[in-house]
Design an enzyme around this catalytic site. Structure first.
Site, PDB file in Angstrom:
ATOM      1  N   ASP A  90       0.895  -1.277  -0.117  1.00 23.08           N
ATOM      2  CA  ASP A  90       0.037  -0.132  -0.046  1.00 23.08           C
ATOM      3  C   ASP A  90       0.808   1.201  -0.036  1.00 23.08           C
ATOM      4  O   ASP A  90       1.900   1.008   0.419  1.00 23.08           O
ATOM      5  CB  ASP A  90      -0.953   0.141   1.262  1.00 23.08           C
ATOM      6  CG  ASP A  90      -2.172   1.069   1.008  1.00 23.08           C
ATOM      7  OD1 ASP A  90      -1.992   1.891   0.002  1.00 23.08           O
ATOM      8  OD2 ASP A  90      -3.135   0.800   1.926  1.00 23.08           O
TER       9      ASP A  90
HETATM   10  C1  NOJ Z   1      -3.897   4.128   0.013  1.00 24.66           C
HETATM   11  C2  NOJ Z   1      -4.958   2.974   0.025  1.00 24.66           C
HETATM   12  O1  NOJ Z   1      -5.112   2.631   1.543  1.00 24.66           O
HETATM   13  C3  NOJ Z   1      -5.113   2.407  -0.929  1.00 24.66           C
HETATM   14  O2  NOJ Z   1      -6.281   1.390  -0.976  1.00 24.66           O
HETATM   15  C4  NOJ Z   1      -5.147   2.914  -2.240  1.00 24.66           C
HETATM   16  O3  NOJ Z   1      -5.136   1.920  -3.249  1.00 24.66           O
HETATM   17  C5  NOJ Z   1      -3.676   3.582  -2.156  1.00 24.66           C
HETATM   18  N1  NOJ Z   1      -3.783   4.488  -1.340  1.00 24.66           N
HETATM   19  C6  NOJ Z   1      -3.454   4.289  -3.416  1.00 24.66           C
HETATM   20  O4  NOJ Z   1      -4.235   5.547  -3.531  1.00 24.66           O
END
Ligand code: NOJ
Length: 792
Positions: free
Chosen positions: A297
């Site tokens: 993530d």
């Molecule tokens: C953080 C989020 O937790 C995740 O779900 C997302 O895909 C990423 N940011 C990218 O934006």
């Protein structure tokens, strides 16, 4: 040279060590596996990919490409790079490998215009309709592909699973249940990938609260410590719950052939989930035999060597995204490779895992078109960002249908609904109207200022938001309908204009109050109550009108005790987050064009105290710890095991018709698994070298009759009770669609070996428990009308 993050991590681990005695607070500490001291790549080495059962030739091609790369090219490929999308892999142009575009999110392409805003995953779940869930996945996937996205960052397949009813992102996922989430995960991945885009199952694993999820760079509201001092919340999960609950949806995504898995921000048993050799190397790549790439993530990667050795294949966003998440990977890996801390074999494997799904998807031959927009917030509202409109006309109908079929009727006194042709209709609440700031002012993530009342709440905020091309508000659709019916329609959009309510509502034949509860990524819900003091509004409307109908747009359970028993509140609908067609869908339900058939994908309790305690940890300490002491007793399982009566149980939802259940039967069958695109290596007791845990071994049937006088759909549900194990488990559901009045149909529940199994922590395998497994069928998790059993 160790990176800063590595030394910070070492310090963090050193800080944790003195409290190791606290790490395993449970009587049965062996259930928590593994502990901090043995969770390393040495204990759980990274399995190298081999393509599995479905991707052999793609794997061979990826292997050959990687064998032609320099080390620099490999580390560039697996480290996020700057570019137009929220994530980009590194290109290797001389080998014809483009930078892959990775883009959010689980309810549509974000933050781009010219796309649809789909219903949230939780709304899709509330339909209990596998076919609709597949179609949503396909339609959404096609928009990603047509916007130039290679890899969509969704669906949410059990992280969060909804352990905490206050979880800020529960709306992005499906059900607060492992099995049903698995079904929805499987159908969504199949749908998305059939459309040409690659899917990402996220967030792996145990990501159940927003508070303290990633205190890396002080960018979130819960941050209280200086940069990097606090470790992410550690989800301390026993081995049984890990398998029986939290992995289940990911197993289904892997089986469906998902290309990528995103590891989560949180720690699992005190190791970052993106460096967690046990959960990534052993469980995901070992037990589940996942052959694709694990991406972090955005900010889940806090280091170099221990993350790639712990099973992370793609560091995201790497050196892209303005570098706000640290300087990890890229050139930083080279010294570790030189000194042998990271083997080149591991780097090759990570590169192969990054490329194999892409090759398998056929995107090399049929690439999506070039990306014309820019996800970077500083560009996407400028002229650098232009977009194609990739929407298909039929998608509007699909979205509306999901909105209709997810609407969950909770109360309907004396057939208050459907509405007929009221002479005077009063509509009350900000949730009935448009957002006064328009649809584009939310920064691409529904981030409006605090005073803004959102208007009708079609989706939650954060990376799970998608910009709607338009919103059909409830007011717009009801007003239009009212004209056709020759009704008078009066609307009040101010949630506290009680005087106006006193004037407008009394003379109406029906007063419909639209209320909401906003929820978003990065924050957990403070309470389970409606926003804007809606409880007071509802009671004031009800005091003025004895036919008050409440429609709630929310991303999780709402406490309704302040008004649910008010006799003037005659009907209540949980409308979830239905996406851009919100008003059109709810109007069709209110006026009876379709009978509601949604059922709750979570439990609504009488109070927060009814749920398992302390599921959001907010104590400001340097190493916050969340102990999953309820183990597998999440949502309805907690209620059933502890004999707590819910207000509205998981699986509950009324119809304009009625149904009768009869004639349950069970038979042993053997239908070999035909649905696994990729096959897992989940260990199970009855394994004979050829069979699969996904073979269907029994089938339960039951008769369901539409005993009312309107055409309607009913989702029959099957719950299993295992000998010596607390609580019931959903293990099947069958939506019988469009049943004519009087019609009887058979509901069938094929049971796979895994559906009849529990996980043994001692033996580290799935087993069918000895004795009698009770199988109950009914209309919800507490309305179980029929029972049979299977003996083993
Ligand atoms: C953080 C989020 O937790 C995740 O779900 C997302 O895909 C990423 N940011 C990218 O934006």
């Amino acid at each position: 040279m160790p990176s800063t993050a590595l030394s910070l991590l070492t310090v963090a681990l050193a800080l944790v060590s003195p409290i190791l005695g606290d790490v395993l607070p449970r009587a049965d500490s062996s259930a928590f596996l593994p502990t901090l001291s043995n969770n390393s790549a040495a204990a759980w080495p990274p399995p190298y990919a081999n393509g599995g059962y479905a991707w052999t030739s793609a794997f061979t091609r990826a292997q050959s490409l990687v064998s032609q790369m320099t080390l620099e090219e490999k580390v560039t490929l697996i480290t996020g790079q700057p570019g137009r999308c929220v994530g980009m892999t590194g290109a290797v142009p001389r080998l014809g490998i483009p930078a892959l575009c990775l883009e959010d999110g689980p309810a549509g392409v974000r933050p781009v215009q010219g796309v649809s805003q789909f219903p949230a995953g939780q709304a899709a779940a509330a339909t209990w309709d596998r076919e609709l869930i597949y179609k949503r996945g396909y339609a959404m996937g096609k928009e990603f592909y047509d916007q130039g996205v290679n890899v969509a960052l969704g669906p949410v397949t059990g992280g969060p699973l909804g352990r905490s009813p206050r979880g800020g992102r529960n709306f992005e996922g499906f059900f607060d249940d492992a099995y049903a989430t698995g079904e929805a995960a499987y159908m969504t991945v199949r749908g998305m990938q059939d459309s040409g885009v690659l899917a990402t199952a996220k967030h792996y694993i145990g990501y159940e609260q927003e508070t303290y999820r990633d205190p890396f760079n002080q960018s979130e509201s819960y941050d209280v410590f200086p940069v990097n001092e606090q470790t992410p919340i550690s989800s301390n999960i026993d081995n049984k719950a890990l398998h029986e609950l939290y992995m289940w949806g990911f197993a289904e995504a892997v089986r469906a052939g998902v290309g990528y898995v995103m590891c989560s921000y949180n720690e699992v048993n005190q190791t970052h989930s993106c460096a967690n050799a046990y959960t990534l190397n052993n469980l995901l790549k070992g037990e589940l035999n996942f052959q694709g790439g694990v991406m972090s993530d955005w900010g889940g990667d806090w280091g170099d060597a221990e993350f790639i050795n712990g099973g992370l294949d793609m560091s995201m966003p790497g050196v892209g995204f303005g570098g706000i998440f640290g300087p990890f990977w890229g050139q930083n890996l080279l010294p570790y490779i030189a000194n042998g801390t990271v083997t080149e074999g591991r780097v090759d494997d990570a590169a192969i895992r990054t490329l194999t799904p892409w090759i398998f998807s056929n995107q090399p031959a049929y690439p999506p078109p070039a990306v014309t927009w820019n996800a970077d917030p500083q560009y996407y509202e400028t002229e650098d960002a232009y977009w194609r409109d990739v929407r298909q006309v039929e998608t509007m109908t699909l979205i509306r249908q999901i909105g209709e079929d997810s609407a969950t009727l909770l109360k309907n006194t004396n057939n208050a609904l459907p509405l007929g042709a009221p002479k005077v209709i009063a509509i009350v609440g900000s949730d009935a109207g448009p957002n006064e700031l328009g649809e584009l002012d939310g920064g691409g993530s529904n981030a409006y200022p605090g005073w803004n009342l959102n208007g009708t709440l079609t989706l939650g905020g954060g990376s799970g938001w998608a910009i709607p091309p338009y919103v059909v508000t409830p007011y717009e659709a009801i007003n239009y309908r009212g004209r056709a019916l020759n009704s008078q329609v009066y609307a009040i959009f101010n949630d506290t204009a009680y005087d106006a309510v006193n004037v407008t509502v009394p003379s109406a034949n029906v007063a419909i109050v639209f209320v909401s509860a906003f929820t978003r990524e990065g924050e957990d819900r403070a309470t389970l109550y409606l926003d804007n003091d809606a409880d007071t509004l509802i009671n004031i409307v009800a005091a003025n009108n004895n036919n008050t109908i409440v429609v709630m747009n929310a991303g999780g359970p709402i406490l309704v005790e302040a008004w649910i028993d008010n006799p003037n509140v005659t009907a209540v609908i949980a409308a979830h987050f239905p996406g851009q067609e919100a008003g059109a869908a709810i109007t069709n339900v209110l006026f009876g064009d379709v009978s509601p058939s949604g059922k709750l994908p979570y439990t609504i309790g009488y109070s927060l105290d009814d749920y398992a305690p302390d599921t959001i940890v907010a104590t400001p300490v340097l190493q916050p710890q969340a102990y999953f002491n309820e183990s597998t007793l999440v949502d309805y399982r907690w209620f059933s095991a502890n004999n707590i009566t819910p207000r509205f149980e998981f699986g509950y939802g009324l119809s304009y018709s009625t149904f009768a259940y009869s004639n349950i039967s069970v038979e042993s069958v053997f239908w070999p698994d035909t649905t696994s695109v990729q096959q897992t290596h989940e260990p199970f007791e009855a394994w004979d070298g050829t069979n699969s845990i996904y073979d269907i071994v029994a089938q339960v049937m039951a008769q369901v009759q539409n005993t009312g006088d309107v055409r309607a759909s009913e989702t029959a549900q099957l719950y299993a009770t295992f000998p010596g194990s607390p609580g019931i488990w959903l293990r099947g559901f069958d939506k019988l669609k469009g049943m004519a009045p009087g019609e009887t149909r058979a509901a069938s529940f094929p049971l796979r070996r895994k559906d009849l199994s529990l996980w043994s922590t001692e033996r580290q395998l799935w087993y069918v428990p000895e004795g009698e497994i009770q199988l109950q069928v009914g209309a919800s998790s507490t309305k179980l009308y029929l029972a049979t059993s299977l003996s083993h």
